[in-house]
Design a protein around this motif. Structure first.
Motif, PDB file in Angstrom:
ATOM      1  N   MET A  74       0.828  -1.210   0.000  1.00  7.91           N
ATOM      2  CA  MET A  74       0.000   0.000   0.000  1.00  7.91           C
ATOM      3  C   MET A  74       0.865   1.264   0.000  1.00  7.91           C
ATOM      4  SD  MET A  74      -3.256  -0.281  -0.167  1.00  7.91           S
ATOM      5  CE  MET A  74      -4.683  -1.222   0.228  1.00  7.91           C
ATOM      6  N   SER A 117       2.052   1.752  -3.383  1.00  8.99           N
ATOM      7  CA  SER A 117       0.942   2.203  -4.237  1.00  8.99           C
ATOM      8  C   SER A 117       0.622   3.672  -4.014  1.00  8.99           C
ATOM      9  CB  SER A 117      -0.297   1.357  -3.968  1.00  8.99           C
ATOM     10  OG  SER A 117      -0.064   0.018  -4.323  1.00  8.99           O
ATOM     11  N   PHE A 118       0.686   4.126  -2.748  1.00  7.74           N
ATOM     12  CA  PHE A 118       0.417   5.535  -2.475  1.00  7.74           C
ATOM     13  C   PHE A 118       1.466   6.432  -3.124  1.00  7.74           C
ATOM     14  CE2 PHE A 118      -2.179   4.127   1.299  1.00  7.74           C
ATOM     15  CZ  PHE A 118      -3.379   4.537   0.755  1.00  7.74           C
ATOM     16  N   ILE A 158       0.669   6.811  -6.742  1.00  8.08           N
ATOM     17  CA  ILE A 158      -0.510   7.617  -7.089  1.00  8.08           C
ATOM     18  C   ILE A 158      -0.097   8.855  -7.877  1.00  8.08           C
ATOM     19  CG2 ILE A 158      -2.262   9.148  -6.083  1.00  8.08           C
ATOM     20  CD1 ILE A 158      -2.904   6.978  -4.107  1.00  8.08           C
ATOM     21  N   GLY A 192      -1.050   4.253  -9.258  1.00  4.34           N
ATOM     22  CA  GLY A 192      -1.146   3.803  -7.880  1.00  4.34           C
ATOM     23  C   GLY A 192      -2.557   3.622  -7.390  1.00  4.34           C
ATOM     24  N   VAL A 204      -4.086   0.477  -5.323  1.00  6.39           N
ATOM     25  CA  VAL A 204      -4.730   0.582  -4.010  1.00  6.39           C
ATOM     26  C   VAL A 204      -6.082  -0.118  -4.033  1.00  6.39           C
ATOM     27  CG1 VAL A 204      -5.788   2.218  -2.390  1.00  6.39           C
ATOM     28  CG2 VAL A 204      -3.520   2.683  -3.317  1.00  6.39           C
TER      29      VAL A 204
END
Length: 94
Positions: A45, A48-49, A52, A57, A61
């Motif tokens: 996560m 992924s953030f 973004i 991302g 998420v």
């Protein structure tokens, strides 16, 4: 079975409490598997953030959130059948 559901609902807190308080060896193994997955999920996560900002991302998420729900439910079903569930993509920390 409860450890897997707690992993889905509370992240790593519920399985950590179960690991530290329950004496049953089988429950401890399940809790370790769930903790490995939840720690791995937090790492995924975070990545992924960061992604973004590159616009991909957000898809990661959403996919990770759906994947977490599905495999935690699968783990709970396997545990209720007396089987050990090893989460896919989980990094073995414990």
């Amino acid at each position: 079975m409860l450890v897997h559901i707690l992993g889905w609902l509370t992240g790593f807190i519920g399985p950590l409490i179960m690991l530290l308080t329950v004496e049953d060896k089988n429950v401890k193994e399940h809790a370790k598997n769930v903790l490995n997955w939840q720690i791995s999920l937090m790492i995924y996560m975070l990545i992924s953030f960061v992604l973004i900002f590159v616009a991909i991302g957000l898809l990661f998420v959403i996919a990770l959130a759906i994947m977490n729900m599905i495999i935690c439910i699968l783990g709970a079903v396997k545990a209720s059948n007396g089987e050990m569930w090893n989460y896919p993509l989980a990094i073995p920390f414990l």
